[in-house]
Design a protein around this motif. Structure first.
Motif, PDB file in Angstrom:
ATOM      1  N   VAL A  28       0.814  -1.212   0.000  1.00  0.00           N
ATOM      2  CA  VAL A  28       0.000   0.000   0.000  1.00  0.00           C
ATOM      3  C   VAL A  28       0.850   1.267   0.000  1.00  0.00           C
ATOM      4  O   VAL A  28       0.357   2.353  -0.312  1.00  0.00           O
ATOM      5  CB  VAL A  28      -0.980   0.034   1.196  1.00  0.00           C
ATOM      6  N   ARG A  29       2.132   1.141   0.332  1.00  0.00           N
ATOM      7  CA  ARG A  29       3.020   2.303   0.321  1.00  0.00           C
ATOM      8  C   ARG A  29       3.601   2.580  -1.063  1.00  0.00           C
ATOM      9  O   ARG A  29       4.238   3.617  -1.277  1.00  0.00           O
ATOM     10  CB  ARG A  29       4.155   2.098   1.316  1.00  0.00           C
ATOM     11  N   ALA A  30       3.413   1.649  -1.996  1.00  0.00           N
ATOM     12  CA  ALA A  30       3.945   1.810  -3.357  1.00  0.00           C
ATOM     13  C   ALA A  30       3.012   1.085  -4.319  1.00  0.00           C
ATOM     14  O   ALA A  30       3.326  -0.001  -4.816  1.00  0.00           O
ATOM     15  CB  ALA A  30       5.361   1.261  -3.451  1.00  0.00           C
ATOM     16  N   LEU A  31       1.850   1.658  -4.563  1.00  0.00           N
ATOM     17  CA  LEU A  31       0.812   1.011  -5.356  1.00  0.00           C
ATOM     18  C   LEU A  31       1.192   0.986  -6.841  1.00  0.00           C
ATOM     19  O   LEU A  31       1.643   1.987  -7.391  1.00  0.00           O
ATOM     20  CB  LEU A  31      -0.514   1.736  -5.177  1.00  0.00           C
ATOM     21  N   ASP A  32       0.991  -0.158  -7.449  1.00  0.00           N
ATOM     22  CA  ASP A  32       1.299  -0.311  -8.874  1.00  0.00           C
ATOM     23  C   ASP A  32       0.081   0.106  -9.697  1.00  0.00           C
ATOM     24  O   ASP A  32      -0.509  -0.680 -10.442  1.00  0.00           O
ATOM     25  CB  ASP A  32       1.685  -1.762  -9.155  1.00  0.00           C
ATOM     26  N   LEU A  33      -0.299   1.368  -9.543  1.00  0.00           N
ATOM     27  CA  LEU A  33      -1.440   1.944 -10.248  1.00  0.00           C
ATOM     28  C   LEU A  33      -1.062   3.352 -10.694  1.00  0.00           C
ATOM     29  O   LEU A  33      -0.300   4.045 -10.002  1.00  0.00           O
ATOM     30  CB  LEU A  33      -2.669   2.020  -9.336  1.00  0.00           C
ATOM     31  N   PRO A  34      -1.592   3.812 -11.823  1.00  0.00           N
ATOM     32  CA  PRO A  34      -1.282   5.169 -12.277  1.00  0.00           C
ATOM     33  C   PRO A  34      -2.016   6.221 -11.452  1.00  0.00           C
ATOM     34  O   PRO A  34      -2.928   5.915 -10.676  1.00  0.00           O
ATOM     35  CB  PRO A  34      -1.777   5.167 -13.733  1.00  0.00           C
ATOM     36  N   ASP A  35      -1.625   7.469 -11.614  1.00  0.00           N
ATOM     37  CA  ASP A  35      -2.318   8.579 -10.965  1.00  0.00           C
ATOM     38  C   ASP A  35      -3.787   8.614 -11.409  1.00  0.00           C
ATOM     39  O   ASP A  35      -4.119   8.257 -12.547  1.00  0.00           O
ATOM     40  CB  ASP A  35      -1.676   9.912 -11.343  1.00  0.00           C
ATOM     41  N   ASN A  36      -4.653   9.031 -10.488  1.00  0.00           N
ATOM     42  CA  ASN A  36      -6.079   9.246 -10.806  1.00  0.00           C
ATOM     43  C   ASN A  36      -6.750   7.993 -11.381  1.00  0.00           C
ATOM     44  O   ASN A  36      -7.625   8.086 -12.240  1.00  0.00           O
ATOM     45  CB  ASN A  36      -6.232  10.407 -11.797  1.00  0.00           C
ATOM     46  N   GLY A  62       5.025   3.653   8.173  1.00  0.00           N
ATOM     47  CA  GLY A  62       4.942   4.627   7.094  1.00  0.00           C
ATOM     48  C   GLY A  62       3.511   4.806   6.648  1.00  0.00           C
ATOM     49  O   GLY A  62       3.214   4.796   5.447  1.00  0.00           O
ATOM     50  N   ALA A  63       2.592   4.987   7.613  1.00  0.00           N
ATOM     51  CA  ALA A  63       1.173   5.123   7.281  1.00  0.00           C
ATOM     52  C   ALA A  63       0.918   6.345   6.410  1.00  0.00           C
ATOM     53  O   ALA A  63       0.093   6.301   5.490  1.00  0.00           O
ATOM     54  CB  ALA A  63       0.337   5.197   8.559  1.00  0.00           C
ATOM     55  N   MET A  87      -2.523   6.412  -1.680  1.00  0.00           N
ATOM     56  CA  MET A  87      -3.961   6.285  -1.937  1.00  0.00           C
ATOM     57  C   MET A  87      -4.516   7.558  -2.562  1.00  0.00           C
ATOM     58  O   MET A  87      -5.362   7.499  -3.463  1.00  0.00           O
ATOM     59  CB  MET A  87      -4.693   5.961  -0.636  1.00  0.00           C
ATOM     60  N   ILE A  88      -4.044   8.702  -2.079  1.00  0.00           N
ATOM     61  CA  ILE A  88      -4.481   9.973  -2.656  1.00  0.00           C
ATOM     62  C   ILE A  88      -3.993  10.093  -4.096  1.00  0.00           C
ATOM     63  O   ILE A  88      -4.742  10.532  -4.992  1.00  0.00           O
ATOM     64  CB  ILE A  88      -3.965  11.145  -1.800  1.00  0.00           C
ATOM     65  N   ARG A  89      -2.759   9.687  -4.344  1.00  0.00           N
ATOM     66  CA  ARG A  89      -2.190   9.787  -5.695  1.00  0.00           C
ATOM     67  C   ARG A  89      -3.017   9.033  -6.720  1.00  0.00           C
ATOM     68  O   ARG A  89      -3.239   9.514  -7.834  1.00  0.00           O
ATOM     69  CB  ARG A  89      -0.750   9.246  -5.694  1.00  0.00           C
TER      70      ARG A  89
END
Length: 275
Positions: free
Chosen positions: A110-118, A134-135, A142-144
């Motif tokens: 969850v600290r380095a999500l393999d998803l693009p912005d938005n 590192g919450a 998650m915001i990104r």
């Protein structure tokens, strides 16, 4: 569950557990999801996230995928739920439980999500950040990945709120002093810090809701509270000789007399991504 922190609780590194403990933890996760008090917390969270038809949602730290599948039912065939978890064994369990709904299961941190912005319209993250070192980094991720105007809904525990009644005075404190690092994550205040973290991250319309879970029988409490569960192996307790047995016997006695009580507050905090 998201074991990004190498903590000492069983939930912090599920893939490293023995076969016996892995089975216990998996059963515990499933049983917790069915518990009326956890379901009550989730109803508050669903109302806060407001999932809608056609949305693409992220379940960050999705465990066995139960919530991801519930979210999938809300977004329908035109939507999608991306379920991300760090644990190989939990992701495998999620796949075996898949019901054909529009859920995509992924291994990830969850600290380095393999998803693009938005990439998503909203994020659900339940009882995960208490295990993560590192919450705030995880929240930033998650915001990104959430589009402007999208919602984050974070659910987490305030372990400092844990209280008991019906047992001898001081006995619960003595037990908790020994088992705290084994049963309670280091981030024991995570639930009550969520509002501050989302405000500091710049989210708007941040809505914090404390949900106090009430357990009036030992059997009910044991589903959610490992220090009440006699099924947890004795070696996991780290108590002096006899203290575990004294504690469990006092719990049984309180249950038999109808005086047992345990309370624990879980926070549901939602906010809107600016823009």
């Amino acid at each position: 569950m998201e074991p990004a922190q190498k903590d000492r609780t069983p939930f912090s590194d599920i893939d490293a557990l023995s076969a016996q403990m892995s089975e216990i933890v998996l059963d515990a996760i499933v049983a917790m999801g069915r518990h009326p008090e956890i379901q009550r917390v989730r109803r508050v969270a669903f109302d806060s996230l407001r999932p809608a038809t056609g949305q693409r949602l992220l379940d960050a730290g999705s465990g066995t995928g139960e919530v991801a599948r519930l979210l999938a039912a809300r977004v329908g065939a035109s939507g999608e739920v991306v379920a991300v978890d760090h644990s190989t064994s939990l992701t495998a369990a999620a796949l075996t439980r898949h019901d054909g709904s529009n859920v995509r299961y992924m291994l990830g941190d969850v600290r380095a999500l393999d998803l693009p912005d938005n990439a998503v319209d909203g994020v659900w993250c339940e009882r995960v950040l208490q295990h993560v070192e590192g919450a705030d980094q995880a929240i930033a991720e998650m915001i990104r990945v959430t589009r402007p105007g999208g919602r984050l809904c974070l659910v987490d525990t305030d372990w400092d709120s844990l209280g008991f009644d019906g047992m001898p005075a001081g006995l619960g404190d003595a037990v908790l002093a020994h088992v705290r690092s084994h049963f309670i994550p280091r981030q024991q205040d995570m639930g009550r810090t969520l509002r501050r973290r989302l405000v500091a991250a710049g989210l708007s319309r941040v809505s914090p809701t404390p949900v106090t879970c009430l357990f009036t029988t030992p059997a009910s409490a044991a589903v959610v509270l490992p220090m009440v569960n006699p099924r947890v192996p004795a070696e996991s307790w780290a108590t002096p000789p006899g203290l575990r047995d004294e504690w469990l016997a006092s719990i049984d006695a309180a249950g038999a007399s109808g005086t047992f009580l345990a309370v624990l507050t879980i926070w549901v905090v939602a906010g809107t991504v600016p823009g």
